[in-house]
Each structure stands twice: as C-alpha cells, then as structure tokens.
Scaffold this motif. Sequence first.
Motif, PDB file in Angstrom:
ATOM      1  N   MET A   1       6.772 -12.036  13.296  1.00 34.90           N
ATOM      2  CA  MET A   1       5.762 -13.167  13.083  1.00 34.90           C
ATOM      3  C   MET A   1       4.577 -12.675  12.956  1.00 34.90           C
ATOM      4  O   MET A   1       4.062 -11.765  13.644  1.00 34.90           O
ATOM      5  CB  MET A   1       5.876 -14.045  14.231  1.00 34.90           C
ATOM      6  N   HIS A   2       4.215 -13.097  12.026  1.00 39.21           N
ATOM      7  CA  HIS A   2       2.526 -12.811  11.616  1.00 39.21           C
ATOM      8  C   HIS A   2       1.785 -13.520  12.589  1.00 39.21           C
ATOM      9  O   HIS A   2       1.873 -14.747  12.672  1.00 39.21           O
ATOM     10  CB  HIS A   2       2.100 -13.075  10.339  1.00 39.21           C
ATOM     11  N   VAL A   3       0.804 -12.976  13.279  1.00 38.80           N
ATOM     12  CA  VAL A   3      -0.182 -13.615  14.095  1.00 38.80           C
ATOM     13  C   VAL A   3      -1.376 -13.277  13.682  1.00 38.80           C
ATOM     14  O   VAL A   3      -1.613 -12.121  13.496  1.00 38.80           O
ATOM     15  CB  VAL A   3       0.071 -13.455  15.562  1.00 38.80           C
TER      16      VAL A   3
ATOM     17  N   ASP B   1      -2.504 -18.108  19.943  1.00 37.63           N
ATOM     18  CA  ASP B   1      -2.235 -17.896  18.678  1.00 37.63           C
ATOM     19  C   ASP B   1      -2.353 -19.290  17.849  1.00 37.63           C
ATOM     20  O   ASP B   1      -1.932 -20.404  18.201  1.00 37.63           O
ATOM     21  CB  ASP B   1      -1.148 -17.284  18.205  1.00 37.63           C
TER      22      ASP B   1
ATOM     23  N   VAL C   1      -0.273 -20.927  15.032  1.00 34.83           N
ATOM     24  CA  VAL C   1       1.088 -20.813  14.816  1.00 34.83           C
ATOM     25  C   VAL C   1       1.397 -21.754  13.779  1.00 34.83           C
ATOM     26  O   VAL C   1       1.086 -22.993  13.903  1.00 34.83           O
ATOM     27  CB  VAL C   1       1.908 -21.244  16.067  1.00 34.83           C
ATOM     28  N   ASP C   2       2.115 -21.269  12.609  1.00 32.69           N
ATOM     29  CA  ASP C   2       2.796 -22.213  11.534  1.00 32.69           C
ATOM     30  C   ASP C   2       3.962 -21.476  11.303  1.00 32.69           C
ATOM     31  O   ASP C   2       4.137 -20.418  10.283  1.00 32.69           O
ATOM     32  CB  ASP C   2       1.780 -21.994  10.231  1.00 32.69           C
TER      33      ASP C   2
ATOM     34  N   ASP D   1       4.192 -18.099   9.057  1.00 34.64           N
ATOM     35  CA  ASP D   1       4.606 -16.769   9.628  1.00 34.64           C
ATOM     36  C   ASP D   1       5.730 -16.412   9.030  1.00 34.64           C
ATOM     37  O   ASP D   1       6.466 -15.297   9.415  1.00 34.64           O
ATOM     38  CB  ASP D   1       4.709 -17.222  11.206  1.00 34.64           C
TER      39      ASP D   1
ATOM     40  N   ARG E   1       6.118 -12.400   5.692  1.00 36.54           N
ATOM     41  CA  ARG E   1       5.553 -10.914   6.230  1.00 36.54           C
ATOM     42  C   ARG E   1       4.617 -10.458   5.382  1.00 36.54           C
ATOM     43  O   ARG E   1       4.653 -10.546   4.104  1.00 36.54           O
ATOM     44  CB  ARG E   1       6.607 -10.014   6.433  1.00 36.54           C
TER      45      ARG E   1
ATOM     46  N   ARG F   1       2.279 -11.353   0.415  1.00 38.60           N
ATOM     47  CA  ARG F   1       3.142 -11.965   1.580  1.00 38.60           C
ATOM     48  C   ARG F   1       4.519 -12.250   1.060  1.00 38.60           C
ATOM     49  O   ARG F   1       4.712 -12.269  -0.255  1.00 38.60           O
ATOM     50  CB  ARG F   1       2.716 -13.214   2.294  1.00 38.60           C
TER      51      ARG F   1
ATOM     52  N   GLU G   1      -4.503 -14.099   3.819  1.00 30.36           N
ATOM     53  CA  GLU G   1      -4.141 -15.358   4.514  1.00 30.36           C
ATOM     54  C   GLU G   1      -4.318 -16.645   3.273  1.00 30.36           C
ATOM     55  O   GLU G   1      -3.396 -17.587   3.418  1.00 30.36           O
ATOM     56  CB  GLU G   1      -4.927 -15.555   5.592  1.00 30.36           C
TER      57      GLU G   1
END
Length: 424
Positions: A1-3, A176, A178-179, A183, A186, A197, A230
């Motif tokens: 997961m991307h954080v 974090d 979080v979505d 997320d 990757r 992404r 992002e």
Amino acid sequence: MHVLPHRWRIASAAVATLALAAVTTPSVAVPRDDPPGRVAETTFTLDAEVLDSGQQVTGLTIDAHRLRGIDPASLGTGTFTVRAVGAYPDGVDRGGRPQLVYDVERTVTDVQLTRSGDLHLELASGFGTPGADTLTYQPVAGRNVLLDLTYTVVQNAPLELRNGRDVTIRGFVQGDLVDPEVDAFRAGVSATGLNYRLFTPDRRGGGDRPLVVWLHGNGEGGLGGYYDNEPPLRANRGALGFATPEAQQVLGGAYVLVPQVPDTWYNADAAGYQERLRALIDEIADRYKVDTDRIHVAGASAGGYMATRLVAAYPDDFASLAVSAPAYYTGGTYRIDATEIAALAGTPTWFVHARNDPTVPYAQTSVWAHEQLPGSILSLYDDVTWDGVTYPGHWSWIYQARNAPTTPEGLSLWEWTAQQALDD
C-alpha cells in the motif's frame, strides 16, 4: 500500500497533532501509568476519498479497540472536536500566497463504533466544504499541490464503557492518509524518468488483459522540485473510474496506467513525451500480461491533447481514444493541427465536452475534431452537473469518469471501450 511520509508531535493532555512531511517517524513514548479514568495516547488515520471535486478527508478512524466495551449510546457528534490545518509543502513557489491554506474546525456529522472496536468520526464533506480538501490549486503555476495536513483531535466528554467506567484518552497522534482507491495504484518511475501509478487487475482467470492509459490535465503536472506522483490520482476521478469494480467487470479486468508529466504536456515536442509515453507503455506491456491489441488511451484537458498526440504519433498501436475537454485550442491558438487529427481516422474516438467550458472552447476543439473524423462520437452537455451538484464547466471529465456518455445505440463509454481492439 502506498503511504505518505509523515512526522509527528504530541501536544498536552487530549490534544496531539501530526504533519505530513518527508522525514522518518520516531516511535511514540507511552507512559506506563495513567491517572484513573485516563488511558494512553492512541493513533488515528485520515480517511480520504476522491470525490468528483477531488480528494477530501471525509473521516477519521481512532484506534480504540484496546479499550473494549465502549457503549455506542455514549457517542455523539460533540464527543470530539476536530481541527484541520492545510499548508503548502516546503519548496513550492507560492507566488506571494501565504503558506497556510486553511485552519478550520471540521464538522463532525457522526461517530460510530466499528466492528473492530475503533471509533470512526464522519466529517462533513463535498464540493466547497471548507478545510476538507487534501490539495490546493496554485494559481500562479497552475498546478494542484498536495498539502501538508495537520489534524488535531480533542475529546470533549468521557467515553462510557459497558462496565460503567468512564475513560478519557490521553492524546491522539495522527497517522497515515488512507484512501483505498488511490492506494491500490502502486508507484513507479519509467526508464526515461516519468513518474507513474499502476493499477493491477484481479488476475484470477488468467489471460492477457487490456490496458487503459489515463493522461491527466495540466493542473496535475509537476511543479518545480515538487514532482511526487500524487495529484494525477487525487485531483479527480479520471483514472480511478477505470479501476472501480464496475468498470473492471465491464472491461474484463484492465490494467490502468497513470503517467505524470514532470512539467506540462504542452512541452511534448521539446521533451519528446510521445516517445517517452510509448516507451513506458512498452515497459508495462513487457512486464505484465497486457493484451497489446487492447491498449486504450484516455485523458482530460491537457491530457486530452497529449492523448491525441500520442495516438496520432502511433496510429496503429492503440485500440481506442476517449478524451474530455481536449485542450487543442487555448489562448486563441491551436496546439494541434488537422494533420494530427486526420491520423486518428483508423482509431475509434470519443469526445466529451460541456458547452459552458470557459477554459477550452468546445466548438474549436471537440466539435472541430469530431467533424474531421467520420464515425467518431461526440457527447456534448450544457454544463457539468452530477448528483445534483453543478461544477465548473471545464470539468467534463466527471462525465467520463462516471461512465455517463452513451452511444446512439445505448452503449456506455466503458462498454464501447471494451468492444474496441486492433485488427489482427
């Protein structure tokens, strides 16, 4: 997961804050002994969702499962106060604007006890809600910038446990952002230096899968030293729409590739973005099980311009093209010529636009191109209204992301896309 990277700091009593920043997070020191009725600090996440107007923090989830036995009847919208601060990240050219974008109290609309025993605070959200957005538009550079977010939680009343005990949490440490939709994509960097992404479909059933390439608008490009991969996913639902379960079912499980330009797609000729995008697509096709006869290109605004130029440069390589408010004509000048439009003659093409678009005039762009391409599809709307909310007229990508356009025969945009493939 991307954080997202983050830093934290603990305030006194029941107040704690954390700001998002690119540094390592130290451990949190928790006192061994707390006064009667008071329990140790705990963490909370910022729960985000990309709405039609962009990503917002729509709630907080407080880690409270260790308390065990919270009485839901004791929870109310006044139990907690939430304050949000959004600021420009360091190093962004602000063009004279102050670093602080907002400092507001968020309205708590509901508090629920989750199945795991945590507390979920629902926050007021929606187009125009103060302090809800995770991005801000930097008008001098014309870019969407992901904010540093600092949330403060204050507990106003004790939590009642089923055993009759009242407890107050000593402090709250922000965790974090979080979505789950965001997320699921990757992050990567192509061999030629393009951020991207990638959403990978459910691989059950095997076989090669289609690939959808989404090209973002000008506002989601890089800004000086702020090239973070992002905004293309957080500014609107253009890419996310193709990754929804509904779209994936229609498309038969598709990869969704979202490159980010370091500056602007309008620099395509100087930077060779057609070639660099084609190379990235080849990278992904070589690495994953991509059906190269079913590579679809889509985009909005400047991304619609770039999508068109990409397909025009490689007209035999793509199964379809779908663009909304394509920026072929801006500032009284055509950025694309009739020769490139003519190169699309063999590619099934769909244009989406709103007549009241103040940024990209529909007549000189979508209508102009459609009239040169017999067999192309044009979906024109009077304005951009979805679920009873009217948005700026340039945002016709909302219709594209929500699969609203249909062919004269009644096929939705996704269904039409799923039917397109290169001839063997």
